[in-house]
Design a protein around this motif. Sequence first.
Motif, PDB file in Angstrom:
ATOM      1  N   ASP A 121       0.827  -1.208   0.000  1.00  0.00           N
ATOM      2  CA  ASP A 121       0.000   0.000   0.000  1.00  0.00           C
ATOM      3  C   ASP A 121       0.857   1.252   0.000  1.00  0.00           C
ATOM      4  N   TRP A 122       1.914   1.270   0.791  1.00  0.00           N
ATOM      5  CA  TRP A 122       2.806   2.435   0.853  1.00  0.00           C
ATOM      6  C   TRP A 122       3.524   2.627  -0.471  1.00  0.00           C
ATOM      7  N   LYS A 123       3.958   1.527  -1.097  1.00  0.00           N
ATOM      8  CA  LYS A 123       4.624   1.637  -2.405  1.00  0.00           C
ATOM      9  C   LYS A 123       3.669   2.213  -3.443  1.00  0.00           C
ATOM     10  N   ASN A 124       2.423   1.722  -3.436  1.00  0.00           N
ATOM     11  CA  ASN A 124       1.423   2.239  -4.374  1.00  0.00           C
ATOM     12  C   ASN A 124       1.153   3.718  -4.134  1.00  0.00           C
ATOM     13  N   GLU A 125       1.054   4.114  -2.876  1.00  0.00           N
ATOM     14  CA  GLU A 125       0.808   5.517  -2.547  1.00  0.00           C
ATOM     15  C   GLU A 125       1.980   6.386  -2.993  1.00  0.00           C
ATOM     16  N   ALA A 126       3.215   5.915  -2.784  1.00  0.00           N
ATOM     17  CA  ALA A 126       4.400   6.667  -3.205  1.00  0.00           C
ATOM     18  C   ALA A 126       4.422   6.829  -4.724  1.00  0.00           C
ATOM     19  N   LEU A 127       4.086   5.761  -5.443  1.00  0.00           N
ATOM     20  CA  LEU A 127       4.047   5.831  -6.906  1.00  0.00           C
ATOM     21  C   LEU A 127       2.978   6.819  -7.365  1.00  0.00           C
ATOM     22  N   PHE A 128       1.813   6.771  -6.750  1.00  0.00           N
ATOM     23  CA  PHE A 128       0.731   7.696  -7.084  1.00  0.00           C
ATOM     24  C   PHE A 128       1.168   9.143  -6.861  1.00  0.00           C
ATOM     25  N   GLN A 129       1.826   9.418  -5.727  1.00  0.00           N
ATOM     26  CA  GLN A 129       2.268  10.783  -5.426  1.00  0.00           C
ATOM     27  C   GLN A 129       3.338  11.250  -6.414  1.00  0.00           C
ATOM     28  N   LYS A 130       4.215  10.330  -6.840  1.00  0.00           N
ATOM     29  CA  LYS A 130       5.244  10.692  -7.819  1.00  0.00           C
ATOM     30  C   LYS A 130       4.592  11.051  -9.153  1.00  0.00           C
ATOM     31  N   ILE A 131       3.658  10.237  -9.596  1.00  0.00           N
ATOM     32  CA  ILE A 131       2.958  10.517 -10.860  1.00  0.00           C
ATOM     33  C   ILE A 131       2.231  11.855 -10.772  1.00  0.00           C
ATOM     34  N   ARG A 132       1.602  12.096  -9.645  1.00  0.00           N
ATOM     35  CA  ARG A 132       0.880  13.354  -9.440  1.00  0.00           C
ATOM     36  C   ARG A 132       1.831  14.550  -9.473  1.00  0.00           C
ATOM     37  N   ALA A 133       2.999  14.421  -8.836  1.00  0.00           N
ATOM     38  CA  ALA A 133       3.982  15.512  -8.821  1.00  0.00           C
ATOM     39  C   ALA A 133       4.523  15.762 -10.231  1.00  0.00           C
ATOM     40  N   ASP A 134       4.803  14.672 -10.973  1.00  0.00           N
ATOM     41  CA  ASP A 134       5.289  14.836 -12.349  1.00  0.00           C
ATOM     42  C   ASP A 134       4.246  15.535 -13.208  1.00  0.00           C
ATOM     43  N   LYS A 135       3.002  15.141 -13.044  1.00  0.00           N
ATOM     44  CA  LYS A 135       1.918  15.752 -13.819  1.00  0.00           C
ATOM     45  C   LYS A 135       1.781  17.224 -13.459  1.00  0.00           C
ATOM     46  N   SER A 136       1.891  17.536 -12.186  1.00  0.00           N
ATOM     47  CA  SER A 136       1.797  18.916 -11.732  1.00  0.00           C
ATOM     48  C   SER A 136       2.935  19.751 -12.312  1.00  0.00           C
ATOM     49  N   GLN A 137       4.148  19.180 -12.326  1.00  0.00           N
ATOM     50  CA  GLN A 137       5.297  19.886 -12.875  1.00  0.00           C
ATOM     51  C   GLN A 137       5.096  20.139 -14.371  1.00  0.00           C
ATOM     52  N   ASN A 138       4.596  19.141 -15.098  1.00  0.00           N
ATOM     53  CA  ASN A 138       4.326  19.302 -16.530  1.00  0.00           C
ATOM     54  C   ASN A 138       3.254  20.354 -16.756  1.00  0.00           C
ATOM     55  N   SER A 139       2.216  20.355 -15.924  1.00  0.00           N
ATOM     56  CA  SER A 139       1.153  21.352 -16.048  1.00  0.00           C
ATOM     57  C   SER A 139       1.690  22.751 -15.784  1.00  0.00           C
ATOM     58  N   ASN A 140       2.552  22.868 -14.775  1.00  0.00           N
ATOM     59  CA  ASN A 140       3.128  24.181 -14.466  1.00  0.00           C
ATOM     60  C   ASN A 140       3.980  24.686 -15.619  1.00  0.00           C
ATOM     61  N   SER A 141       4.772  23.813 -16.236  1.00  0.00           N
ATOM     62  CA  SER A 141       5.600  24.204 -17.383  1.00  0.00           C
ATOM     63  C   SER A 141       4.718  24.629 -18.545  1.00  0.00           C
ATOM     64  N   SER A 142       3.673  23.863 -18.784  1.00  0.00           N
ATOM     65  CA  SER A 142       2.747  24.171 -19.867  1.00  0.00           C
ATOM     66  C   SER A 142       2.041  25.498 -19.611  1.00  0.00           C
ATOM     67  N   LEU A 143       1.651  25.736 -18.373  1.00  0.00           N
ATOM     68  CA  LEU A 143       0.976  26.985 -18.015  1.00  0.00           C
ATOM     69  C   LEU A 143       1.923  28.162 -18.175  1.00  0.00           C
ATOM     70  N   LEU A 144       3.178  28.002 -17.780  1.00  0.00           N
ATOM     71  CA  LEU A 144       4.162  29.074 -17.938  1.00  0.00           C
ATOM     72  C   LEU A 144       4.348  29.405 -19.411  1.00  0.00           C
ATOM     73  N   ALA A 145       4.417  28.389 -20.260  1.00  0.00           N
ATOM     74  CA  ALA A 145       4.539  28.617 -21.703  1.00  0.00           C
ATOM     75  C   ALA A 145       3.317  29.368 -22.229  1.00  0.00           C
ATOM     76  N   LEU A 146       2.135  29.035 -21.739  1.00  0.00           N
ATOM     77  CA  LEU A 146       0.915  29.734 -22.143  1.00  0.00           C
ATOM     78  C   LEU A 146       0.978  31.202 -21.744  1.00  0.00           C
ATOM     79  N   VAL A 147       1.392  31.475 -20.507  1.00  0.00           N
ATOM     80  CA  VAL A 147       1.466  32.863 -20.025  1.00  0.00           C
ATOM     81  C   VAL A 147       2.413  33.671 -20.906  1.00  0.00           C
ATOM     82  N   ILE A 148       3.577  33.098 -21.227  1.00  0.00           N
ATOM     83  CA  ILE A 148       4.542  33.796 -22.078  1.00  0.00           C
ATOM     84  C   ILE A 148       3.937  34.077 -23.450  1.00  0.00           C
ATOM     85  N   LYS A 149       3.271  33.080 -24.034  1.00  0.00           N
ATOM     86  CA  LYS A 149       2.651  33.241 -25.357  1.00  0.00           C
ATOM     87  C   LYS A 149       1.575  34.325 -25.327  1.00  0.00           C
TER      88      LYS A 149
END
Length: 130
Positions: free
Chosen positions: A49-77
Motif C-alpha cells: 500500500d505504501w509503495k502504491n501511494e508513493a508511486l501515485f504521489q510521484k505521478i501526481r507531482a510529475d503531472k503537476s510539474q508538466n502542467s506548471n511548465s505548460s501553463l508558464l509557456a501559455l502565459v509567455i505566449k
Amino acid sequence: MQVSFACQYCQQKIEVKFTAEPVSVVCCANCNKNFTVMRPTIAEEILIDWKNEALFQKIRADKSQNSNSSLLALVIKVIELLTWRDKGNGQVEAIKEMRGWLIENEETPPLAELIQSDNKKRSHKRRDWR
C-alpha cells in the motif's frame, strides 16, 4: 491465517480461520453471540500500500510539474500576443491560445465542451466592423 480472541460476553476462546475472504462471521459456541471479524493486515500488505501511494504521489507531482511548465509557456505566449504590434488582433489571438490550452489541459471534460460549444456559437455570428 488463524486468529483467536476471547468472547467479550463469556470469555470463551474463539478461533477464526481466514482463507481468501477479508471478513468472517463467527458464533461463540458458549453464549451464541455473533462476531464479525476482519482479517488482520500483515506487514507485506502495508508495504505494498505504501509503495502504491508513493508511486501515485510521484505521478501526481510529475503531472503537476508538466502542467506548471505548460501553463508558464501559455502565459509567455499570451503576453507576447498582447504586447506585439500586429494587425490589431493580439487580444483575440491571446484568447484563442488560452482556450486551446484549456481544452488540451483541462481534466474535466465539461469545461472543454463548454468552451468548444461557445466557439461554435461565436463563429456563426457575423460581425460588422464598419
